[in-house]
Design an enzyme around this catalytic site. Structure first.
Site, mmCIF file in Angstrom:
data_model
loop_
_atom_site.group_PDB
_atom_site.id
_atom_site.type_symbol
_atom_site.label_atom_id
_atom_site.label_comp_id
_atom_site.label_asym_id
_atom_site.label_seq_id
_atom_site.Cartn_x
_atom_site.Cartn_y
_atom_site.Cartn_z
ATOM 1 N N THR A 1 0.843 -0.956 -0.070
ATOM 2 C CA THR A 1 0.265 0.054 0.063
ATOM 3 C C THR A 1 0.982 1.125 0.009
ATOM 4 O OG1 THR A 1 -1.901 -1.304 1.104
ATOM 5 C CG2 THR A 1 -1.754 1.197 1.309
ATOM 6 N N SER B 1 1.282 -7.505 -0.844
ATOM 7 C CA SER B 1 1.996 -8.555 -0.087
ATOM 8 C C SER B 1 1.030 -9.613 0.275
ATOM 9 C CB SER B 1 2.566 -7.887 1.091
ATOM 10 O OG SER B 1 1.881 -7.718 2.298
ATOM 11 N N THR C 1 1.576 -4.382 4.406
ATOM 12 C CA THR C 1 1.427 -4.584 5.749
ATOM 13 C C THR C 1 0.807 -6.057 5.986
ATOM 14 O OG1 THR C 1 -0.901 -3.645 5.764
ATOM 15 C CG2 THR C 1 0.822 -2.176 6.626
ATOM 16 N N ASP C 2 0.338 -6.426 4.937
ATOM 17 C CA ASP C 2 -0.589 -7.784 5.238
ATOM 18 C C ASP C 2 0.557 -8.999 5.666
ATOM 19 O OD1 ASP C 2 -2.807 -6.779 4.611
ATOM 20 O OD2 ASP C 2 -3.196 -7.260 2.503
HETATM 21 N N1 ASP Z 1 -2.797 -5.540 0.710
HETATM 22 C C1 ASP Z 1 -1.820 -4.541 1.258
HETATM 23 C C2 ASP Z 1 -0.334 -5.205 1.110
HETATM 24 O O1 ASP Z 1 -0.089 -5.812 2.099
HETATM 25 C C3 ASP Z 1 -1.983 -4.062 2.433
HETATM 26 C C4 ASP Z 1 -0.993 -3.035 2.947
HETATM 27 O O2 ASP Z 1 -0.041 -2.834 2.629
HETATM 28 O O3 ASP Z 1 -1.174 -2.147 3.656
HETATM 29 O O4 ASP Z 1 0.533 -5.155 0.281
#
Ligand code: ASP
Length: 319
Positions: A23, A69, A102-103
């Site tokens: 993100t 991610s 973050t995932d």
């Molecule tokens: N779906 C995103 C990822 O993990 C979520 C994020 O980065 O907050 O790449």
């Protein structure tokens, strides 16, 4: 900030920034939309534009991957670990920053912790809002991560989000929306970044072991296959039996409480173990650890969360 110049020798505080997507590199069609965006759209060099680098002397960027991610896999981990190993061996590099979604950030952090055991800082950072949000959190997180990576004496795999510094063994994503989305459970954070300076409250993470990144297969399918099953009300053994038939090599059970497993699932796991599948119990609780074991109980992974125990088991099976 000074652009990296390969001809300049003896750069005192060079930071390497590796981009993997997430993100933090996401773009929304409308700037006010913090939810309906595409992750992994902006390149790492562009992400750094306008981010003050504090006291860092030089920065080198590399785009290792460009993914959401949630889709992380072993081939990206392999590439990332190898680039980290390369840069960590370079005397002119003080530390590494990795931009990441973050995932699965906690999984990549643990993977690098278990495989690199770095004596320099490897700092993962992220964002909960896309790069073109009205008020993005990525630039501050990136700046804080660079501050940690350039802190004298910093070491180990760390995660920086919302001004909080976590160690790879303890960090977990604990909130689906808040900017301060990570926690370190009972262990607590390593420290805090305040106005570009680290306030450290406990020791750097200690890595248990290291194994050479280049031993691993290139394709994810060739890695040891370890799956996670969950114990819950009404759990049964069918999923485990199907996985064993399908050739699974390791099973992690996300058990209830202090590692207790529904009797029907437990029976299937014992059968899997008898058939040569490695089995580890973990807790599906967010905090605490699995302690003690009744006679004949399946082995447990102590403080490791289910996803981190999966990585540990995968590495053990490939060692
Ligand atoms: N779906 C995103 C990822 O993990 C979520 C994020 O980065 O907050 O790449």
């Amino acid at each position: 900030m000074q652009a990296f110049d390969s001809s300049s020798e003896q750069v005192a505080r060079k930071i390497v920034v590796l981009g993997t997507g997430g993100t933090i590199a996401g773009l929304a069609a409308a700037a006010g939309d913090n939810l309906g965006y595409q992750a992994a759209q902006v390149g790492i060099a562009q992400l750094l534009q306008g981010v003050s680098s504090g006291s860092v002397d030089a920065i080198q960027t590399e785009q290792v991957a460009q993914i959401d991610s949630k889709d992380m896999d072993a081939s990206v981990w392999r590439a990332l670990a190898m680039r980290c190993a390369h840069w960590l061996a370079d005397d002119s590099v003080q530390g590494i920053v990795i931009t990441h979604g973050t995932d699965t950030l906690e999984e990549t952090a643990y993977f690098l912790h278990a495989t690199l055991a770095p004596a320099k800082p490897v700092v993962l950072t992220c964002a909960m809002r896309p790069a073109n949000a009205a008020m993005p959190d990525g630039p501050q997180n990136l700046r804080d991560a660079m501050a940690v990576a350039s802190t004298a004496g910093a070491r180990g795999v760390l995660a920086v989000c919302a001004g909080v510094v976590h160690g790879a063994p303890d960090v977990r994503k604990v909130h689906a929306y808040r900017l301060d989305a990570f926690g370190s459970g009972d262990a607590g954070p390593i420290g805090y970044v305040e106005e570009g300076a680290l306030r450290q409250v406990r020791d750097w993470p200690q890595a248990a072991r290291a194994c050479a990144p280049r031993q691993w297969p290139v394709t994810p399918e060739a890695w040891a296959r370890v799956e996670i099953v969950t114990s819950h009300a009404g759990a049964g053994g069918a999923l485990v039996q199907a996985l064993v038939r399908d050739g699974v090599q390791g099973l992690v059970v996300a058990a209830t409480g202090n590692g207790s497993v529904h009797h029907a699932l437990e029976a299937a796991l014992h059968q899997a173990q008898a058939a040569g599948v490695r089995v580890l119990r973990t807790s599906r609780c967010d905090q605490g650890r699995v302690m003690g074991a009744a006679a004949g109980a399946l082995p447990h992974a102590g403080p490791l969360s289910p996803v981190k125990a999966r990585i540990q088991l995968m590495l053990e099976l490939m060692a």
